[in-house]
Design a protein around this motif. Structure first.
Motif, PDB file in Angstrom:
ATOM      1  N   ALA A  22       0.851  -1.195   0.000  1.00 45.19           N
ATOM      2  CA  ALA A  22       0.000   0.000   0.000  1.00 45.19           C
ATOM      3  C   ALA A  22       0.886   1.243   0.000  1.00 45.19           C
ATOM      4  O   ALA A  22       0.726   2.138  -0.825  1.00 45.19           O
ATOM      5  CB  ALA A  22      -0.910   0.000   1.221  1.00 45.19           C
ATOM      6  N   GLU A  23       1.859   1.260   0.916  1.00 40.75           N
ATOM      7  CA  GLU A  23       2.754   2.432   1.002  1.00 40.75           C
ATOM      8  C   GLU A  23       3.968   2.078   1.854  1.00 40.75           C
ATOM      9  O   GLU A  23       3.929   1.142   2.652  1.00 40.75           O
ATOM     10  CB  GLU A  23       1.984   3.611   1.624  1.00 40.75           C
ATOM     11  CG  GLU A  23       2.634   4.956   1.452  1.00 40.75           C
ATOM     12  CD  GLU A  23       2.984   5.272   0.010  1.00 40.75           C
ATOM     13  OE1 GLU A  23       4.160   5.010  -0.347  1.00 40.75           O
ATOM     14  OE2 GLU A  23       2.134   5.755  -0.749  1.00 40.75           O
ATOM     15  N   ILE A  24       5.025   2.827   1.674  1.00 38.38           N
ATOM     16  CA  ILE A  24       6.228   2.683   2.507  1.00 38.38           C
ATOM     17  C   ILE A  24       6.674   4.078   2.933  1.00 38.38           C
ATOM     18  O   ILE A  24       6.749   4.990   2.106  1.00 38.38           O
ATOM     19  CB  ILE A  24       7.383   2.003   1.738  1.00 38.38           C
ATOM     20  CG1 ILE A  24       7.034   0.543   1.432  1.00 38.38           C
ATOM     21  CG2 ILE A  24       8.682   2.066   2.549  1.00 38.38           C
ATOM     22  CD1 ILE A  24       8.069  -0.181   0.592  1.00 38.38           C
ATOM     23  N   ARG A  29       8.824   8.973  13.268  1.00 37.65           N
ATOM     24  CA  ARG A  29       8.925   8.751  14.712  1.00 37.65           C
ATOM     25  C   ARG A  29       7.536   8.548  15.316  1.00 37.65           C
ATOM     26  O   ARG A  29       7.367   8.612  16.519  1.00 37.65           O
ATOM     27  CB  ARG A  29       9.634   9.937  15.387  1.00 37.65           C
ATOM     28  CG  ARG A  29      11.097  10.058  14.990  1.00 37.65           C
ATOM     29  CD  ARG A  29      11.876  11.032  15.866  1.00 37.65           C
ATOM     30  NE  ARG A  29      13.261  11.128  15.405  1.00 37.65           N
ATOM     31  CZ  ARG A  29      14.241  10.306  15.761  1.00 37.65           C
ATOM     32  NH1 ARG A  29      13.987   9.333  16.609  1.00 37.65           N
ATOM     33  NH2 ARG A  29      15.471  10.442  15.277  1.00 37.65           N
ATOM     34  N   SER A  30       6.545   8.281  14.486  1.00 36.46           N
ATOM     35  CA  SER A  30       5.162   8.202  14.977  1.00 36.46           C
ATOM     36  C   SER A  30       4.591   6.792  15.068  1.00 36.46           C
ATOM     37  O   SER A  30       3.424   6.632  15.390  1.00 36.46           O
ATOM     38  CB  SER A  30       4.250   9.045  14.076  1.00 36.46           C
ATOM     39  OG  SER A  30       4.559  10.398  14.229  1.00 36.46           O
ATOM     40  N   ARG A 182       0.053   9.756  21.828  1.00 29.92           N
ATOM     41  CA  ARG A 182      -0.022   9.598  20.370  1.00 29.92           C
ATOM     42  C   ARG A 182       0.512  10.832  19.642  1.00 29.92           C
ATOM     43  O   ARG A 182       0.181  11.961  20.004  1.00 29.92           O
ATOM     44  CB  ARG A 182      -1.472   9.348  19.943  1.00 29.92           C
ATOM     45  CG  ARG A 182      -2.016   8.044  20.467  1.00 29.92           C
ATOM     46  CD  ARG A 182      -3.457   7.857  20.055  1.00 29.92           C
ATOM     47  NE  ARG A 182      -3.981   6.603  20.586  1.00 29.92           N
ATOM     48  CZ  ARG A 182      -5.231   6.205  20.414  1.00 29.92           C
ATOM     49  NH1 ARG A 182      -6.066   6.943  19.717  1.00 29.92           N
ATOM     50  NH2 ARG A 182      -5.633   5.062  20.924  1.00 29.92           N
ATOM     51  N   THR A 183       1.307  10.591  18.655  1.00 28.90           N
ATOM     52  CA  THR A 183       1.789  11.683  17.802  1.00 28.90           C
ATOM     53  C   THR A 183       1.544  11.284  16.352  1.00 28.90           C
ATOM     54  O   THR A 183       1.436  10.093  16.039  1.00 28.90           O
ATOM     55  CB  THR A 183       3.296  11.939  17.988  1.00 28.90           C
ATOM     56  OG1 THR A 183       4.012  10.741  17.639  1.00 28.90           O
ATOM     57  CG2 THR A 183       3.637  12.323  19.408  1.00 28.90           C
ATOM     58  N   ASN A 184       1.438  12.274  15.506  1.00 30.86           N
ATOM     59  CA  ASN A 184       1.233  12.003  14.085  1.00 30.86           C
ATOM     60  C   ASN A 184       2.188  12.839  13.247  1.00 30.86           C
ATOM     61  O   ASN A 184       2.626  13.887  13.677  1.00 30.86           O
ATOM     62  CB  ASN A 184      -0.200  12.357  13.665  1.00 30.86           C
ATOM     63  CG  ASN A 184      -1.202  11.433  14.288  1.00 30.86           C
ATOM     64  OD1 ASN A 184      -1.879  11.788  15.235  1.00 30.86           O
ATOM     65  ND2 ASN A 184      -1.283  10.226  13.788  1.00 30.86           N
ATOM     66  N   GLU A 185       2.484  12.331  12.084  1.00 30.33           N
ATOM     67  CA  GLU A 185       3.261  13.096  11.104  1.00 30.33           C
ATOM     68  C   GLU A 185       2.493  13.081   9.797  1.00 30.33           C
ATOM     69  O   GLU A 185       1.846  12.085   9.479  1.00 30.33           O
ATOM     70  CB  GLU A 185       4.619  12.425  10.851  1.00 30.33           C
ATOM     71  CG  GLU A 185       5.602  12.563  11.977  1.00 30.33           C
ATOM     72  CD  GLU A 185       6.842  11.705  11.729  1.00 30.33           C
ATOM     73  OE1 GLU A 185       7.200  11.463  10.556  1.00 30.33           O
ATOM     74  OE2 GLU A 185       7.430  11.256  12.720  1.00 30.33           O
ATOM     75  N   ILE A 186       2.596  14.171   9.075  1.00 34.13           N
ATOM     76  CA  ILE A 186       2.054  14.168   7.713  1.00 34.13           C
ATOM     77  C   ILE A 186       3.243  14.204   6.771  1.00 34.13           C
ATOM     78  O   ILE A 186       4.074  15.115   6.849  1.00 34.13           O
ATOM     79  CB  ILE A 186       1.128  15.375   7.474  1.00 34.13           C
ATOM     80  CG1 ILE A 186      -0.092  15.255   8.387  1.00 34.13           C
ATOM     81  CG2 ILE A 186       0.682  15.431   6.010  1.00 34.13           C
ATOM     82  CD1 ILE A 186      -0.980  16.474   8.407  1.00 34.13           C
ATOM     83  N   LEU A 195      -0.978  10.483   6.426  1.00 30.55           N
ATOM     84  CA  LEU A 195      -1.027  10.691   7.879  1.00 30.55           C
ATOM     85  C   LEU A 195      -0.435   9.459   8.540  1.00 30.55           C
ATOM     86  O   LEU A 195      -0.947   8.352   8.368  1.00 30.55           O
ATOM     87  CB  LEU A 195      -2.476  10.887   8.326  1.00 30.55           C
ATOM     88  CG  LEU A 195      -2.692  11.107   9.815  1.00 30.55           C
ATOM     89  CD1 LEU A 195      -2.129  12.458  10.252  1.00 30.55           C
ATOM     90  CD2 LEU A 195      -4.177  11.023  10.155  1.00 30.55           C
ATOM     91  N   ILE A 196       0.644   9.637   9.296  1.00 28.94           N
ATOM     92  CA  ILE A 196       1.330   8.494   9.910  1.00 28.94           C
ATOM     93  C   ILE A 196       1.151   8.541  11.422  1.00 28.94           C
ATOM     94  O   ILE A 196       1.275   9.588  12.041  1.00 28.94           O
ATOM     95  CB  ILE A 196       2.835   8.510   9.567  1.00 28.94           C
ATOM     96  CG1 ILE A 196       3.015   8.473   8.052  1.00 28.94           C
ATOM     97  CG2 ILE A 196       3.544   7.323  10.206  1.00 28.94           C
ATOM     98  CD1 ILE A 196       4.453   8.484   7.608  1.00 28.94           C
TER      99      ILE A 196
END
Ligand code: SF4
Length: 227
Positions: A22-24, A29-30, A182-186, A195-196
């Motif tokens: 699907a994706e890599i 760090r999320s 929880r943290t997220n990265e875009i 959105l990770i």
């Protein structure tokens, strides 16, 4: 909780050494301790209400990649110390992921975290294919069980409190998977925003509401064009 849905693994096994990806993300760090790369596989047999990766649950071919291509991307950042497998459902592609895990670990000392919608007892007693047992041996931490929206307690690296964190080794024992904030990265990957991370509950609700509004958007657009 919905029962585990049986699915034929034929679709995934016929790809002769290819992974259906699907994706890599080569670095984030999320999704676990330290700097990690993430492999999300395509296709999932479950239908969790509130799943934010619906496109990746479709049992269809997406990006077919060889093990070498996948490992090359996962190790492209020299500072990465761990890999996270997610999806989609990783256990449907246990054969390919086993080869990825072995090859990556041969090249670098790494820890591996894996999310799965199957419960561990199901994987041990009635695995969806014969490679699951070997794949489990390469994993340091398994987070198991389907996502249940009503049990999302907004804590930790699991989506809902029914999901259990299983430590197969001591390597990541110091990381609090249950209470981690929880943290997220875009990240922009291949021209798409990704959105990770496990999203905080409020973000999830906003995301679901945005998706619901999207459904009605085309008809509003058509009405506008007619006016
Ligand atoms: S197991 Fe994970 S990817 Fe599959 S439907 Fe549930 S939340 Fe989505």
């Amino acid at each position: 909780m919905k029962k585990n849905t049986p699915i034929s693994t034929q679709f995934f096994n016929r790809q002769n050494g290819l992974l259906n990806v699907a994706e890599i993300s080569p670095a984030t760090r999320s999704l676990g301790p330290g700097l990690r790369s993430v492999l999300w596989v395509q296709g999932c047999p479950f239908h969790c209400e509130g799943c934010i990766a619906k496109d990746w649950t479709l049992l269809k071919e997406n990006k077919l990649m060889t093990v070498d291509e996948v490992v090359g991307k996962l190790l492209s950042n020299p500072n990465v110390t761990g890999i996270t497998f997610s999806g989609g459902e990783p256990m449907l592609q246990a054969k390919g992921l086993l080869e990825v895990a072995l090859s990556a670990k041969e090249q670098r000392a790494l820890n591996i975290i894996c999310f799965t919608g199957y419960e561990l007892k199901h994987l041990l007693n009635r695995p969806p294919n014969k490679w699951v047992a070997e794949l489990l041996q390469t994993i340091d931490v398994l987070i198991d069980g389907q996502y249940i929206r009503n049990l999302n307690d907004n804590k930790g690296l699991r989506g809902s409190s029914n999901q259990k964190v299983h430590f197969f080794t001591d390597r990541l024992k110091n990381f609090d998977f249950e209470k981690h904030i929880r943290t997220n990265e875009i990240q922009i990957l291949d021209g798409q925003a990704l959105l990770i991370g496990v999203p905080p509950k409020q973000m999830l609700l906003a995301f679901e509401s945005a998706i619901a509004n999207l459904d009605s958007f085309p008809s509003r657009l058509v009405d506008h064009e007619r006016a």
